[in-house]
Design a protein around this motif. Structure first.
Motif, PDB file in Angstrom:
ATOM      1  N   MET A   1       0.766  -1.359  -0.045  1.00 32.82           N
ATOM      2  CA  MET A   1       0.046  -0.069  -0.035  1.00 32.82           C
ATOM      3  C   MET A   1       0.838   1.395  -0.135  1.00 32.82           C
ATOM      4  O   MET A   1       0.600   2.156  -0.744  1.00 32.82           O
ATOM      5  N   GLN A   2       1.966   1.196   0.661  1.00 32.18           N
ATOM      6  CA  GLN A   2       2.702   2.490   0.847  1.00 32.18           C
ATOM      7  C   GLN A   2       3.296   2.722  -0.646  1.00 32.18           C
ATOM      8  O   GLN A   2       3.364   3.966  -0.716  1.00 32.18           O
ATOM      9  N   THR A   3       3.819   1.845  -1.555  1.00 32.21           N
ATOM     10  CA  THR A   3       4.061   2.377  -2.853  1.00 32.21           C
ATOM     11  C   THR A   3       3.115   3.197  -3.593  1.00 32.21           C
ATOM     12  O   THR A   3       3.060   3.939  -4.087  1.00 32.21           O
ATOM     13  N   TYR A   4       1.636   2.475  -3.408  1.00 33.62           N
ATOM     14  CA  TYR A   4       0.398   3.212  -4.190  1.00 33.62           C
ATOM     15  C   TYR A   4       0.292   4.878  -3.423  1.00 33.62           C
ATOM     16  O   TYR A   4       0.122   5.391  -4.220  1.00 33.62           O
ATOM     17  N   LEU A   5       0.352   4.840  -2.114  1.00 31.24           N
ATOM     18  CA  LEU A   5       0.417   6.066  -1.747  1.00 31.24           C
ATOM     19  C   LEU A   5       1.203   7.071  -2.238  1.00 31.24           C
ATOM     20  O   LEU A   5       1.040   8.265  -2.304  1.00 31.24           O
ATOM     21  N   GLN A   6       2.579   6.514  -2.043  1.00 29.29           N
ATOM     22  CA  GLN A   6       3.719   7.585  -2.623  1.00 29.29           C
ATOM     23  C   GLN A   6       3.547   7.932  -4.078  1.00 29.29           C
ATOM     24  O   GLN A   6       3.681   9.022  -4.357  1.00 29.29           O
ATOM     25  N   ILE A   7       3.016   6.835  -4.822  1.00 29.85           N
ATOM     26  CA  ILE A   7       2.761   7.446  -6.129  1.00 29.85           C
ATOM     27  C   ILE A   7       1.560   8.420  -6.409  1.00 29.85           C
ATOM     28  O   ILE A   7       1.649   9.557  -6.985  1.00 29.85           O
ATOM     29  N   ILE A   8       0.612   8.222  -5.697  1.00 32.10           N
ATOM     30  CA  ILE A   8      -0.479   9.271  -5.488  1.00 32.10           C
ATOM     31  C   ILE A   8      -0.220  10.552  -5.058  1.00 32.10           C
ATOM     32  O   ILE A   8      -0.436  11.625  -5.625  1.00 32.10           O
ATOM     33  N   ALA A   9       0.744  10.474  -3.748  1.00 34.64           N
ATOM     34  CA  ALA A   9       1.587  11.933  -3.254  1.00 34.64           C
ATOM     35  C   ALA A   9       2.167  12.354  -4.525  1.00 34.64           C
ATOM     36  O   ALA A   9       2.179  13.769  -4.780  1.00 34.64           O
ATOM     37  N   ALA A  10       2.925  11.800  -5.114  1.00 34.11           N
ATOM     38  CA  ALA A  10       3.641  12.272  -6.210  1.00 34.11           C
ATOM     39  C   ALA A  10       2.801  13.067  -7.408  1.00 34.11           C
ATOM     40  O   ALA A  10       3.059  13.943  -7.958  1.00 34.11           O
ATOM     41  N   LEU A  11       1.748  12.119  -7.691  1.00 34.42           N
ATOM     42  CA  LEU A  11       0.910  12.732  -8.916  1.00 34.42           C
ATOM     43  C   LEU A  11       0.320  14.056  -8.133  1.00 34.42           C
ATOM     44  O   LEU A  11       0.100  15.096  -9.027  1.00 34.42           O
ATOM     45  N   TRP A  12      -0.055  14.255  -6.929  1.00 38.07           N
ATOM     46  CA  TRP A  12      -0.580  15.508  -6.428  1.00 38.07           C
ATOM     47  C   TRP A  12       0.363  16.522  -6.484  1.00 38.07           C
ATOM     48  O   TRP A  12       0.149  17.573  -6.629  1.00 38.07           O
ATOM     49  N   ILE A  13       1.631  16.350  -6.368  1.00 37.57           N
ATOM     50  CA  ILE A  13       2.745  17.335  -6.155  1.00 37.57           C
ATOM     51  C   ILE A  13       2.771  17.739  -7.658  1.00 37.57           C
ATOM     52  O   ILE A  13       3.055  19.213  -7.856  1.00 37.57           O
ATOM     53  N   VAL A  14       2.865  16.931  -8.600  1.00 38.79           N
ATOM     54  CA  VAL A  14       3.016  17.357 -10.234  1.00 38.79           C
ATOM     55  C   VAL A  14       1.791  18.205 -10.340  1.00 38.79           C
ATOM     56  O   VAL A  14       1.931  19.284 -11.104  1.00 38.79           O
ATOM     57  N   PHE A  15       0.706  17.762 -10.137  1.00 31.87           N
ATOM     58  CA  PHE A  15      -0.527  18.772 -10.304  1.00 31.87           C
ATOM     59  C   PHE A  15      -0.551  19.972  -9.703  1.00 31.87           C
ATOM     60  O   PHE A  15      -0.856  20.957 -10.327  1.00 31.87           O
ATOM     61  N   MET A  16      -0.057  20.124  -8.189  1.00 31.33           N
ATOM     62  CA  MET A  16       0.038  21.347  -7.655  1.00 31.33           C
ATOM     63  C   MET A  16       1.010  22.322  -8.487  1.00 31.33           C
ATOM     64  O   MET A  16       0.716  23.527  -8.446  1.00 31.33           O
ATOM     65  N   VAL A  17       2.002  21.735  -8.957  1.00 29.54           N
ATOM     66  CA  VAL A  17       2.886  22.720  -9.715  1.00 29.54           C
ATOM     67  C   VAL A  17       2.438  23.129 -10.946  1.00 29.54           C
ATOM     68  O   VAL A  17       2.243  24.425 -11.006  1.00 29.54           O
ATOM     69  N   PHE A  18       1.648  22.281 -11.555  1.00 30.01           N
ATOM     70  CA  PHE A  18       0.989  22.472 -12.621  1.00 30.01           C
ATOM     71  C   PHE A  18      -0.065  23.663 -12.560  1.00 30.01           C
ATOM     72  O   PHE A  18      -0.238  24.671 -13.265  1.00 30.01           O
ATOM     73  N   LEU A  19      -0.695  23.380 -11.279  1.00 25.60           N
ATOM     74  CA  LEU A  19      -1.885  24.185 -10.910  1.00 25.60           C
ATOM     75  C   LEU A  19      -1.291  25.942 -10.473  1.00 25.60           C
ATOM     76  O   LEU A  19      -2.010  26.696 -11.155  1.00 25.60           O
ATOM     77  N   PHE A  20      -0.256  25.974  -9.863  1.00 22.30           N
ATOM     78  CA  PHE A  20       0.064  27.150  -9.319  1.00 22.30           C
ATOM     79  C   PHE A  20       1.347  27.897  -9.993  1.00 22.30           C
ATOM     80  O   PHE A  20       1.558  29.029 -10.041  1.00 22.30           O
ATOM     81  N   LEU A  21       2.418  27.303 -10.812  1.00 24.69           N
ATOM     82  CA  LEU A  21       3.362  27.811 -11.453  1.00 24.69           C
ATOM     83  C   LEU A  21       2.761  28.699 -12.395  1.00 24.69           C
ATOM     84  O   LEU A  21       3.632  29.878 -12.490  1.00 24.69           O
ATOM     85  N   PRO A  22       1.752  28.764 -13.154  1.00 24.08           N
ATOM     86  CA  PRO A  22       1.557  29.915 -14.040  1.00 24.08           C
ATOM     87  C   PRO A  22       0.993  31.136 -13.216  1.00 24.08           C
ATOM     88  O   PRO A  22       1.407  32.390 -13.905  1.00 24.08           O
ATOM     89  N   THR A  23       0.774  30.949 -11.980  1.00 23.78           N
ATOM     90  CA  THR A  23       0.278  32.150 -11.247  1.00 23.78           C
ATOM     91  C   THR A  23       1.384  33.032 -10.774  1.00 23.78           C
ATOM     92  O   THR A  23       1.380  34.140 -10.290  1.00 23.78           O
ATOM     93  N   PHE A  24       2.782  32.616 -11.154  1.00 23.94           N
ATOM     94  CA  PHE A  24       3.842  33.256 -10.668  1.00 23.94           C
ATOM     95  C   PHE A  24       4.262  34.367 -11.781  1.00 23.94           C
ATOM     96  O   PHE A  24       4.827  35.394 -11.474  1.00 23.94           O
TER      97      PHE A  24
END
Length: 191
Positions: free
Chosen positions: A1-24
């Protein structure tokens, strides 16, 4: 389960960068902001914390209840839902472009976006985020993850209400027509 959660966390990090990066880049100035969202979301958060404290105080074992079996299937479903949800949200973010904001506001020169995923559902970013939250809850599999999902649904409901109020104020008949054309607020062709 830990690996799945790490993948999900990484996906969220990439999404947050995509979400907020243009606002700079230089953002459009706000024409109007909603204070309703801030007040109501604070109340939802307070009620959620109070509920968890009450449950933990009276039945601490309830918070350890497993809702979904700990399995590879649950992890894979969680990852697929997270990818699908965040992908849908990213598509919506792309269509919002310079009008996106993490706060409820109308920006200078704002126009009503009705292209891409906004032709299917009025709040596609929230649709995608809720799908991704559901994926994480399934992968985690424990009751607190599903409680967090319900809290997320309530919070997004508050934000949608505040956004619809400000959009109606700004766009009037145009927004009312859009609501008639795209009836679904969250779930395409349903709600």
């Amino acid at each position: 389960m830990q690996t799945y959660l790490q993948i999900i966390a990484a996906l969220w990090i990439v999404f947050m960068v995509f979400l907020f990066l243009p606002t700079f880049r230089k953002e459009l100035p706000a024409e109007r902001k909603s204070s309703l969202y801030i007040r109501h979301s604070f109340i939802v958060a307070l009620l959620a914390v109070a509920l968890v404290i009450l449950i933990a105080g009276f039945e601490p074992d309830v918070l350890a209840i497993r809702v979904v079996p700990d399995s590879s299937l649950a992890g894979i479903i969680g990852i697929i839902l997270t990818i699908a949800g965040l992908g849908f949200s990213a598509w919506a973010r792309h269509h919002l472009g310079k009008y996106w904001s993490s706060m409820v506001m109308i920006k200078a020169g704002h126009r009503l976006i009705i292209t891409g995923p906004y032709r299917v559902v009025r709040n596609p970013m929230y649709t995608g985020i809720l799908i991704a939250f559901a994926g994480a809850a399934i992968a985690i599999g424990e009751l607190p993850a599903f409680v967090a999902l319900v809290i997320g649904i309530a919070s997004i409901g508050v934000k949608i209400h505040a956004e619809e109020e400000i959009l109606l104020e700004k766009f009037g008949r145009e927004y009312l027509q859009y609501k008639r054309d795209v009836r679904a607020a969250i779930i395409p062709w349903v709600v």
